[in-house]
Design a protein around this motif. Structure first.
Motif, PDB file in Angstrom:
ATOM      1  N   THR A   1      36.933   0.539  -4.278  1.00 39.91           N
ATOM      2  CA  THR A   1      35.866   1.537  -4.231  1.00 39.91           C
ATOM      3  C   THR A   1      34.782   1.044  -3.300  1.00 39.91           C
ATOM      4  O   THR A   1      34.232  -0.045  -3.510  1.00 39.91           O
TER       5      THR A   1
ATOM      6  N   PRO B   1      31.020   1.527  -1.215  1.00 41.43           N
ATOM      7  CA  PRO B   1      29.736   2.236  -1.296  1.00 41.43           C
ATOM      8  C   PRO B   1      29.693   3.369  -0.289  1.00 41.43           C
ATOM      9  O   PRO B   1      30.129   3.211   0.859  1.00 41.43           O
TER      10      PRO B   1
ATOM     11  N   ALA C   1      23.070   0.904  -1.696  1.00 40.99           N
ATOM     12  CA  ALA C   1      23.902   1.178  -2.862  1.00 40.99           C
ATOM     13  C   ALA C   1      24.023  -0.097  -3.667  1.00 40.99           C
ATOM     14  O   ALA C   1      24.039  -1.207  -3.112  1.00 40.99           O
TER      15      ALA C   1
ATOM     16  N   SER D   1      25.978  -2.148  -7.020  1.00 38.29           N
ATOM     17  CA  SER D   1      27.060  -2.260  -7.996  1.00 38.29           C
ATOM     18  C   SER D   1      26.643  -3.264  -9.061  1.00 38.29           C
ATOM     19  O   SER D   1      26.154  -4.355  -8.738  1.00 38.29           O
TER      20      SER D   1
ATOM     21  N   SER E   1      32.386  -0.272  -9.039  1.00 41.05           N
ATOM     22  CA  SER E   1      31.760   1.044  -8.912  1.00 41.05           C
ATOM     23  C   SER E   1      30.405   0.861  -8.252  1.00 41.05           C
ATOM     24  O   SER E   1      29.818  -0.231  -8.300  1.00 41.05           O
ATOM     25  N   TRP E   2      29.900   1.967  -7.647  1.00 41.86           N
ATOM     26  CA  TRP E   2      28.667   1.888  -6.870  1.00 41.86           C
ATOM     27  C   TRP E   2      27.739   3.049  -7.220  1.00 41.86           C
ATOM     28  O   TRP E   2      28.205   4.152  -7.519  1.00 41.86           O
ATOM     29  N   GLN E   3      26.448   2.770  -7.176  1.00 43.00           N
ATOM     30  CA  GLN E   3      25.421   3.796  -7.331  1.00 43.00           C
ATOM     31  C   GLN E   3      24.577   3.817  -6.061  1.00 43.00           C
ATOM     32  O   GLN E   3      24.022   2.784  -5.672  1.00 43.00           O
ATOM     33  N   GLN E   4      24.513   4.976  -5.415  1.00 42.92           N
ATOM     34  CA  GLN E   4      23.640   5.080  -4.259  1.00 42.92           C
ATOM     35  C   GLN E   4      22.207   5.132  -4.747  1.00 42.92           C
ATOM     36  O   GLN E   4      21.858   5.940  -5.617  1.00 42.92           O
ATOM     37  N   THR E   5      21.361   4.239  -4.246  1.00 41.49           N
ATOM     38  CA  THR E   5      19.989   4.098  -4.724  1.00 41.49           C
ATOM     39  C   THR E   5      19.029   4.471  -3.618  1.00 41.49           C
ATOM     40  O   THR E   5      18.966   3.794  -2.585  1.00 41.49           O
TER      41      THR E   5
ATOM     42  N   ARG F   1      13.610  -0.572 -11.400  1.00 45.43           N
ATOM     43  CA  ARG F   1      14.326   0.639 -11.803  1.00 45.43           C
ATOM     44  C   ARG F   1      14.843   1.382 -10.580  1.00 45.43           C
ATOM     45  O   ARG F   1      15.802   2.143 -10.662  1.00 45.43           O
TER      46      ARG F   1
END
Length: 365
Positions: free
Chosen positions: A187, A189, A218, A220, A226-230, A272
């Motif tokens: 997976t 980013p 991004a 993880s 897994s990745w979260q776009q920030t 955050r």
């Protein structure tokens, strides 16, 4: 060429750097055996630092100051590779020395190919790599006792020392080192541009990049599964290159280098979200910026004492014995290295801003 990063050393220089140390070549018939003469430091008082470790090594005076690279507070290497105007030849070979006691003493190593057009030295924990142009790479995993030779591309031992997660050159993908090669993550980013990735000792991995002056990142929290776009808040001015670093505390930072690579950068810290870091009173230009723990960055510049902290909204000068225009990096054990163009370096051992500084000087005989 391979990048100037000592294993997991953390350092973000804001000026263009050549890969390694472009310090030319040297000529002298190399010894047939490693020298048995151990150069030992003699005490030297200094009001600016806690200790000066000054050592004289068996190198002719005509050589320029060495390029010195430490991998932790005790282990380091020095390369003498420039002796003036003559073109490359056997009368001006490269010399290498190693220390296992923090620069108190140095032993000579046999350079595997001392006559070359351009010498480079790269050091990481457990790995010493040399480049002798155009003859190829030599890599040692036993402190310079023996070397293996390769011709094409950086040796795998060096690549593996650059961290578990790296960008795969030419692919635009994040790879994980499996002991033999960089394996693309299943997976990836999802970023419109990506030029940097970093990870700490825990599960956090951060990837980032810049496109049309806008930063993207991004994160993880499960080692790249897994990745979260920030979203990254807009910087206060243009950004040319975006870099990320995860420090030894596990804190993630973004450093937005300006297009001129010298102006004070845009800074963010991961909480955050990506929190912009203010630095009231900062100079217009700086040399380097590194995280030192405690939610702070250390900055070197040509202003004032040359070193300050950033992270609490202010630019606060530090009483460190570091002059202007030195570049900082942080080694795997947390030691801070301050290097300049004179060949001398300072090692700072301690926590956050509380450091005991030792100056390392190698004199030619």
């Amino acid at each position: 060429m391979i990048g100037r990063r000592s294993g997991r050393a953390v350092g973000l220089l804001l000026v263009p750097l050549l890969a390694g140390c472009s310090i030319g070549d040297i000529r002298r018939n190399p010894p047939t055996e490693p020298s048995s003469r151990a150069a030992v430091a003699t005490p030297s008082p200094s009001a600016a630092v806690a200790e000066v470790r000054r050592v004289r090594v068996a190198v002719p005076q005509r050589y320029d100051p060495p390029y010195v690279e430490f991998v932790d507070a005790e282990h380091g290497y020095a390369l003498f590779a420039n002796c003036g105007e003559p073109p490359p030849g056997d009368d001006c070979p490269a010399w290498i020395f190693a220390t296992d006691d923090g620069g108190r003493s140095w032993r000579e190593l046999r350079h595997p190919h001392p006559a070359a057009e351009n010498h480079q030295l790269y050091a990481a924990p457990g790995v010493l790599t040399l480049w002798s142009e155009p003859h190829g790479w030599w890599t040692s995993t036993d402190g310079g006792t023996s070397f293996t030779h390769t011709l094409d591309g950086p040796p795998p031992q060096w690549l593996g020392a650059q961290g578990r997660f790296q960008l795969i050159e030419g692919s635009g993908q994040v790879g994980e080192w499996d002991g033999q090669r960089l394996r693309p993550l299943a997976t990836q980013p999802r970023l419109p541009a990506m030029n940097t990735v970093d990870a700490g000792d825990g599960p956090l991995v951060v990837a980032a990049g810049e496109k049309d002056g806008k930063p993207y990142a991004a994160v993880s929290f499960d080692r790249g599964r897994s990745w979260q776009q920030t979203p990254v808040p807009a910087p206060d001015g243009p950004v040319g290159v975006l870099r990320t670093v995860v420090d030894r505390d596990g804190t993630a930072w973004l450093v937005g280098e300006r297009p001129d690579r010298r102006s004070f950068p845009a800074l963010w810290r991961l909480g955050r979200g990506w929190d912009p870091i203010r630095a009231e009173g900062h100079p217009p230009h700086i040399q380097s910026v590194v995280p030192i723990g405690g939610g702070l960055l250390a900055v070197t510049s040509s202003a004032g004492t040359g070193t300050a902290t950033v992270g609490d909204g202010r630019y606060t000068e530090l009483p460190w014995p570091i002059g202007p225009d030195r570049s900082l990096s942080v080694l795997t054990d947390g030691t801070i290295v301050a290097a300049g163009g004179d060949g001398d370096i300072l090692l700072g051992v301690g926590q956050v801003a509380e450091r005991r500084w030792t100056e390392i000087i190698l004199d030619r005989s």
